[in-house]
Design a protein around this motif. Structure first.
Motif, PDB file in Angstrom:
ATOM      1  N   ASN A 399       0.818  -1.214   0.000  1.00 25.36           N
ATOM      2  CA  ASN A 399       0.000   0.000   0.000  1.00 25.36           C
ATOM      3  C   ASN A 399       0.852   1.264   0.000  1.00 25.36           C
ATOM      4  O   ASN A 399       0.383   2.333   0.388  1.00 25.36           O
ATOM      5  N   PHE A 400       2.113   1.134  -0.428  1.00 22.91           N
ATOM      6  CA  PHE A 400       2.987   2.308  -0.415  1.00 22.91           C
ATOM      7  C   PHE A 400       2.532   3.365  -1.421  1.00 22.91           C
ATOM      8  O   PHE A 400       2.838   4.544  -1.259  1.00 22.91           O
ATOM      9  N   TYR A 401       1.818   2.940  -2.463  1.00 20.79           N
ATOM     10  CA  TYR A 401       1.395   3.907  -3.477  1.00 20.79           C
ATOM     11  C   TYR A 401       0.393   4.911  -2.904  1.00 20.79           C
ATOM     12  O   TYR A 401       0.220   6.001  -3.455  1.00 20.79           O
ATOM     13  N   GLU A 402      -0.283   4.541  -1.796  1.00 19.65           N
ATOM     14  CA  GLU A 402      -1.215   5.480  -1.185  1.00 19.65           C
ATOM     15  C   GLU A 402      -0.477   6.698  -0.640  1.00 19.65           C
ATOM     16  O   GLU A 402      -1.034   7.807  -0.625  1.00 19.65           O
ATOM     17  N   ILE A 403       0.760   6.508  -0.166  1.00 11.14           N
ATOM     18  CA  ILE A 403       1.558   7.638   0.311  1.00 11.14           C
ATOM     19  C   ILE A 403       1.804   8.605  -0.840  1.00 11.14           C
ATOM     20  O   ILE A 403       1.700   9.831  -0.677  1.00 11.14           O
ATOM     21  N   TYR A 404       2.146   8.061  -1.992  1.00 10.70           N
ATOM     22  CA  TYR A 404       2.394   8.911  -3.159  1.00 10.70           C
ATOM     23  C   TYR A 404       1.122   9.652  -3.559  1.00 10.70           C
ATOM     24  O   TYR A 404       1.159  10.823  -3.959  1.00 10.70           O
ATOM     25  N   ASN A 473       5.488   4.906 -13.907  1.00  6.66           N
ATOM     26  CA  ASN A 473       5.925   3.911 -14.898  1.00  6.66           C
ATOM     27  C   ASN A 473       7.148   3.157 -14.412  1.00  6.66           C
ATOM     28  O   ASN A 473       7.283   1.948 -14.648  1.00  6.66           O
ATOM     29  N   THR A 474       8.045   3.855 -13.741  1.00  5.72           N
ATOM     30  CA  THR A 474       9.216   3.177 -13.172  1.00  5.72           C
ATOM     31  C   THR A 474       8.792   2.174 -12.111  1.00  5.72           C
ATOM     32  O   THR A 474       9.296   1.040 -12.063  1.00  5.72           O
ATOM     33  N   ILE A 475       7.849   2.581 -11.261  1.00  9.32           N
ATOM     34  CA  ILE A 475       7.365   1.666 -10.216  1.00  9.32           C
ATOM     35  C   ILE A 475       6.676   0.456 -10.849  1.00  9.32           C
ATOM     36  O   ILE A 475       6.912  -0.695 -10.444  1.00  9.32           O
ATOM     37  N   ARG A 476       5.851   0.691 -11.870  1.00  3.72           N
ATOM     38  CA  ARG A 476       5.168  -0.427 -12.531  1.00  3.72           C
ATOM     39  C   ARG A 476       6.155  -1.346 -13.240  1.00  3.72           C
ATOM     40  O   ARG A 476       5.962  -2.567 -13.305  1.00  3.72           O
ATOM     41  N   SER A 477       7.230  -0.770 -13.784  1.00  6.52           N
ATOM     42  CA  SER A 477       8.231  -1.613 -14.443  1.00  6.52           C
ATOM     43  C   SER A 477       8.889  -2.554 -13.437  1.00  6.52           C
ATOM     44  O   SER A 477       9.158  -3.723 -13.754  1.00  6.52           O
ATOM     45  N   VAL A 478       9.125  -2.068 -12.205  1.00  7.14           N
ATOM     46  CA  VAL A 478       9.682  -2.949 -11.174  1.00  7.14           C
ATOM     47  C   VAL A 478       8.700  -4.074 -10.858  1.00  7.14           C
ATOM     48  O   VAL A 478       9.081  -5.247 -10.741  1.00  7.14           O
ATOM     49  N   VAL A 479       7.424  -3.729 -10.752  1.00  4.64           N
ATOM     50  CA  VAL A 479       6.411  -4.747 -10.456  1.00  4.64           C
ATOM     51  C   VAL A 479       6.341  -5.779 -11.579  1.00  4.64           C
ATOM     52  O   VAL A 479       6.282  -6.997 -11.325  1.00  4.64           O
ATOM     53  N   PHE A 480       6.383  -5.321 -12.815  1.00  2.00           N
ATOM     54  CA  PHE A 480       6.311  -6.259 -13.938  1.00  2.00           C
ATOM     55  C   PHE A 480       7.576  -7.113 -14.041  1.00  2.00           C
ATOM     56  O   PHE A 480       7.505  -8.275 -14.478  1.00  2.00           O
ATOM     57  N   LEU A 589       5.357 -13.088  -3.395  1.00  2.00           N
ATOM     58  CA  LEU A 589       4.187 -12.379  -3.909  1.00  2.00           C
ATOM     59  C   LEU A 589       3.575 -13.202  -5.034  1.00  2.00           C
ATOM     60  O   LEU A 589       4.286 -13.689  -5.911  1.00  2.00           O
ATOM     61  N   THR A 590       2.281 -13.346  -5.002  1.00  5.51           N
ATOM     62  CA  THR A 590       1.593 -14.093  -6.051  1.00  5.51           C
ATOM     63  C   THR A 590       1.383 -13.204  -7.269  1.00  5.51           C
ATOM     64  O   THR A 590       1.478 -11.975  -7.191  1.00  5.51           O
ATOM     65  N   ASP A 591       1.109 -13.858  -8.383  1.00 11.92           N
ATOM     66  CA  ASP A 591       0.851 -13.103  -9.615  1.00 11.92           C
ATOM     67  C   ASP A 591      -0.381 -12.218  -9.462  1.00 11.92           C
ATOM     68  O   ASP A 591      -0.428 -11.100  -9.982  1.00 11.92           O
ATOM     69  N   LEU A 592      -1.381 -12.711  -8.742  1.00  4.38           N
ATOM     70  CA  LEU A 592      -2.594 -11.919  -8.541  1.00  4.38           C
ATOM     71  C   LEU A 592      -2.295 -10.640  -7.765  1.00  4.38           C
ATOM     72  O   LEU A 592      -2.798  -9.563  -8.105  1.00  4.38           O
ATOM     73  N   GLU A 593      -1.468 -10.746  -6.740  1.00  3.82           N
ATOM     74  CA  GLU A 593      -1.113  -9.559  -5.959  1.00  3.82           C
ATOM     75  C   GLU A 593      -0.322  -8.566  -6.801  1.00  3.82           C
ATOM     76  O   GLU A 593      -0.544  -7.350  -6.720  1.00  3.82           O
ATOM     77  N   ALA A 598      -0.096  -3.508  -9.866  1.00  9.09           N
ATOM     78  CA  ALA A 598       0.144  -2.756 -11.103  1.00  9.09           C
ATOM     79  C   ALA A 598      -1.110  -1.980 -11.527  1.00  9.09           C
ATOM     80  O   ALA A 598      -1.024  -0.824 -11.954  1.00  9.09           O
ATOM     81  N   ASN A 599      -2.259  -2.607 -11.368  1.00  9.98           N
ATOM     82  CA  ASN A 599      -3.509  -1.909 -11.709  1.00  9.98           C
ATOM     83  C   ASN A 599      -3.760  -0.727 -10.772  1.00  9.98           C
ATOM     84  O   ASN A 599      -4.236   0.329 -11.196  1.00  9.98           O
TER      85      ASN A 599
END
Length: 979
Positions: A399-404, A473-480, A589-593, A598-599
């Protein structure tokens, strides 16, 4: 008494087994003399040999590797029958070995097998048939009298004598120390010295003494009898004692010689090899201990190293080090007392790192969003961001994206506030000391100043969104990348499972060689040993229940805390920004998480667009409180609308989704603008119509240019007047596609107003439907109001006209025709800008077209009606008499000439001809009715000749008018047809 191992001093045996062994064949009880056992055998130092190679007799060569019953130092029965003791003592063990000896629980020896009844099952199967045969033979054959009758008689006599001895002397627990036993054997009454009874007691004592002596004699006689019965065996033993001593001496010499030979063999062949094996095992154990100590030293440095990594914000490295250390503590250093608290300390340190990472991410988000917008750098410290995101993913802080997101809201508000402050500070007309509130200061700006401020805000917010998009986009690239790593790991596991059979076979062989470490050197060379051991260790460490180091195996030469000895394996990946990062396999971390995260990050970008739009709406509403936006003119509102539409499109292009708040605010303001725009135009048109005198107006050059531009297929307002346009003189008619239109000034302005509506649709596409509705209302209003003023003669009261002339009617009709000409063009213009589902609104133009045509037809009918009433008035007084032409026909021709003069320059020639044909038809109808009334027929008589002359005069005058020379009047229709 002790044994060479921790076995029981007394071998455990079953009593029933002992009796069974004694009753075996008597011949087996006399065995040949064997070698005496070694009184001090060596303890076993190696593996136990094969039991099949051992014999029942003691062997110094074979028995030195295993424990047998001959390793017992003392013979228990010999100790119990010690002839040096005066009598058998029942408390022998407790006196010698302590009070706790009897109560001590002796653990069973692991060198002696556990004997159960199953061990005698085979023996019972073999002996049962023999026992049955023996019983049958015993019943058939009478037993031989093997005893001498004399001996039997003597034995019976001895038994009778022994029966005289009291049973208390025969008890196994007989002991005079016991008071009861002592009183039973020696009663105290025999030793009493009371007065008067001394002599009797002395006699009793003597009698007791004699009785005991008698008992002693009986026993001695029986003992002597028993010795006499076994005298032959006794003397035989005495005679063979010398032979036995000689045999023992030879045996002793043979044993001594054998021991010397064995000692030499031991020194030459065994001692060196065994010493090498022992040294090798010791060396391996020392290496294990050294590696273990080195590993402990490395683990001991974990906390300082973690502190050092945290000081440089290397959170991922610190977390990896903690995870590796905890794994080492659980596997290789489990049970180390000095590290008993290290695991909990590392867990607390890991929780502290979680808090530090969240605080660090908050600081990063604040610094990234609040840095100057003039900075060209899109991403602030990308390596730091990647490290933080990877660490947060590793710790499942999803839930770190909530801080952003929270920081985005604050920053967007501050951007607008700072822009307003900077703009207000540059305007000298605004006194910030008098007007304190920032909103009030902003409301004091004029439109150009406020428009520039809004443009600056939109540009800043656009840069703000671009930065947010780059960061997210950088954060999503790390997740992907983590998601892709998980997929690769699953593919690798599937591949490994396919080859599991082959791998398991190789692992089993290597594991066996590793377990039997002392023999690896015989199977592999030294160069091959290390890879095999390393591979074996790697395979063994993959199992959580396996022991990494075994005490009886050859350890690896090196044992470190690298990733090779841990479950964690890393792979290198590169982010879109070019930052290389290490992805470990312990990302739980599971693929679903990951997909959900990412979404959510993508949704955060959409929220950023919504935030910017919401703040912009609040800024607009703050300025619109005093009706500022509603007071804008068309050009200003169009400029504002284009600016907002451009910002909306920019945000949609950046974020990839439409935000409706700003678009809705723009639509709301546009609706208000359209209402005000329409009301202004409608009021203006109403004033023009109320002041219109319905006279032909001159057409300025700018209006002609406006019409010409529409004829070219584009509807747009003309530019400002140029010098060349001002020099051109106005024209009498408006030329539209080669046709002349005589118009009034109101219609010229109406055309300009219509084009303003069309231009407004082009500038603000979102208000197309509203503008269409308002324009149709405007056209309907012009139609109805012009009908009231001209046909309804309202202009007589409004403008003060004396009468509505035919010229007014013809001019009104021509103006309506001009509007009708442009309605299809306007319809096509709106149709190109409407959605297909909105095409139904175009029916308004069809209704307007019908209304205008009906109005034009009514004007034409009015013109015909004017002449019709004139014909009725004049022809009703017509008399057929001289002179010719009559006064009636001269008046009629005069009125027809006036009508033609009034409408010819206003209406096209075709419409003029059609109008006069209708007037002529009305004339013929009234003339025919009058002739019928006068009974004038077409009989060639005098009256007929007079009428024909008048009609010829009428025809000649009518056809002499301009444009009517070819008009087919068909005057023969005035006569009644003969039946």
């Amino acid at each position: 008494m002790a044994s060479s191992h921790s076995s029981s001093p007394v071998p455990q045996s079953n009593s029933s087994d002992a009796f069974l062994k004694k009753e075996m064949d008597a011949t087996k009880r006399f065995r040949p003399v064997q070698s005496l056992p070694d009184v001090c055998p060596k303890e076993p130092t190696g593996n136990v040999g094969d039991p099949s190679n051992l014999c029942d007799s003691p062997s110094l060569v074979a028995d030195q590797h295993r424990w047998t019953i001959y390793h017992s130092k003392v013979n228990i029965p010999a100790a119990l029958n010690d002839p040096r003791l005066a009598k058998r003592e029942s408390d022998f063990f407790t006196k010698t070995w302590g009070v706790d000896f009897v109560d001590t629980e002796v653990t069973p020896s692991f060198y002696l097998p556990q004997i159960t009844k199953e061990h005698f099952a085979l023996y019972q199967q073999e002996i049962t048939p023999r026992e049955r045969v023996h019983e049958r033979c015993k019943n058939i054959c009478t037993p031989k009298d093997t005893f001498d009758r004399t001996l039997l008689h003597t034995h019976d006599k001895s038994r009778t004598d022994l029966e005289q001895v009291p049973k208390i002397f025969m008890k196994p627990d007989f002991a005079l120390e016991d008071s009861l036993t002592f009183n039973a054997v020696l009663p105290w009454s025999h030793f009493s010295t009371a007065g008067g009874k001394g002599n009797r007691d002395a006699a009793s004592s003597r009698l007791l003494q004699e009785k005991l002596s008698h008992y002693l004699d009986i026993v001695e006689v029986n003992i002597a009898h028993q010795i006499s019965l076994r005298s032959e065996a006794f003397f035989h033993a005495m005679t063979s004692q010398h032979e036995l001593q000689d045999y023992l001496r030879k045996t002793s010499q043979a044993v001594k010689l054998l021991r010397e030979k064995i000692s030499k063999i031991d020194k030459v062949m065994c001692e060196g090899s065994l010493r090498v094996l022992r040294l090798s095992l010791t060396r391996n154990n020392c290496i294990k201990a050294y590696n273990k100590l080195k590993l402990m030293a490395t683990v001991h440095q974990t906390q300082p190293t973690v502190q050092l990594l945290l000081s440089t914000s290397e959170f991922v490295g610190a977390l990896d080090l903690i995870a590796t250390t905890q794994e080492v503590l659980q596997q290789e250093l489990q049970g180390i007392h000095s590290f008993r608290h290290l695991g909990s300390q590392l867990c607390e340190l890991e929780k502290l790192i979680d808090k530090m990472m969240i605080a660090e991410f908050s600081t990063y988000a604040r610094n990234d969003l609040n840095r100057p917008l003039e900075d060209d750098c899109q991403i602030l410290e990308e390596e730091r961001l990647v490290s933080l995101v990877f660490g947060l993913l590793k710790q499942r802080k999803l839930n770190f994206y909530e801080i952003y997101g929270d920081e985005m809201i604050i920053t967007a508000k501050n951007i607008i506030k700072q822009c307003v402050v900077n703009t207000v500070s540059q305007i000298e007309e605004i006194d910030t000391e008098v007007v304190v509130k920032l909103a009030d200061q902003m409301r004091m700006m004029n439109f150009p100043q406020w428009f520039d401020l809004l443009k600056n805000i939109f540009s800043k917010l656009t840069i703000f969104l671009k930065r947010i998009k780059a960061t997210l986009n950088t954060i999503r690239s790390v997740v992907f990348l983590v998601l892709d790593k998980n997929q690769k790991n699953r593919d690798l596991e599937d591949t490994l499972q396919k080859n599991s059979a082959k791998d398991s076979t190789v692992d089993t062989e290597v594991a066996y060689l590793t377990h039997e470490g002392m023999f690896i050197s015989d199977a592999f060379s030294e160069g091959d040993l290390l890879p095999v051991a390393a591979d074996t260790t790697s395979q063994r460490n993959t199992s959580p229940n396996s022991e990494p180091c075994s005490s009886d195996s050859v350890s690896e030469p090196e044992c470190t805390t690298d990733s090779s000895s841990s479950k964690e394996q890393t792979s290198s990946s590169v982010t879109p920004g070019g930052v290389e990062m290490m992805i470990s396999d312990d990302m739980k971390l599971t693929d679903l998480e990951l997909v959900r995260l990412a979404n959510n990050i993508q949704e955060l970008l959409y929220n950023a667009s919504d935030i910017c739009h919401d703040r912009s709406v609040k800024f607009l509403m703050a300025r619109a409180k005093d009706g500022f936006l509603e007071k804008l003119n068309s050009n200003e509102f169009v400029a504002l609308s284009r600016l907002m539409e451009g910002f909306i499109l920019d945000t949609e292009q950046i974020c990839g989704r439409k935000s409706m708040s700003l678009r809705g605010a723009l639509q709301s303001q546009a609706n208000r603008f359209v209402n005000r725009f329409h009301e202004e135009r409608k009021t203006k048109l109403s004033l023009l119509l109320d002041n219109e005198r319905w006279k032909q107006a001159e057409v300025p050059a700018e209006f002609q240019d406006l019409v010409d531009s529409v004829s070219d297929g584009r509807i747009s307002l003309p530019e400002k007047k140029t010098a060349a346009t001002e020099e051109r003189k106005p024209t009498e008619f408006l030329i539209v596609e080669g046709q002349k239109y005589a118009t009034v000034g109101t219609v010229l302005l109406l055309i300009r107003i219509i084009l303003e509506y069309c231009q407004c649709v082009d500038n603000i596409p979102s208000i197309t439907t509203d503008v269409l509705t308002r324009l149709s209302d405007l056209l309907k209003y012009f139609n109805s109001r012009s009908c009231q003023l001209v046909l309804g003669a309202g202009a007589l009261q409004v403008v003060g006209l004396k009468t509505i002339t035919t010229k007014n009617l013809a001019l009104s009709s021509r103006c309506l025709q001009l509007i009708v000409h442009y309605i299809p063009i306007i319809r096509a213009h709106f149709e190109a800008r409407l959605q297909p589902k909105q095409f139904s609104m175009l029916r308004h133009f069809d209704h307007i077209m019908k209304d205008y045509h009906d109005h034009i037809a009514e004007i034409s009918a009015k013109l015909v009606a004017i002449m019709d009433s004139l014909f009725d008035k004049l022809l009703s007084k017509y008399e057929v008499k001289a002179p010719v032409p009559s006064a009636c026909f001269r008046n009629i021709c005069k009125q027809m000439a006036k009508m033609h003069e009034a409408i010819y320059d206003l209406l096209p020639e075709e419409q003029t001809q059609m109008l006069f044909l209708r007037i002529n038809a009305s004339y013929k109808l009234h003339l025919k009715r009058q002739l019928a009334h006068l009974n004038v027929v077409n009989d060639g008589g005098p009256l007929n000749g007079l009428v024909t002359s008048d009609v010829a005069f009428y025809t000649g005058n009518l056809q002499a008018l301009k444009g009517l020379n070819n008009l087919d009047l068909n005057m023969a229709e005035i006569w009644e047809q003969k039946r």
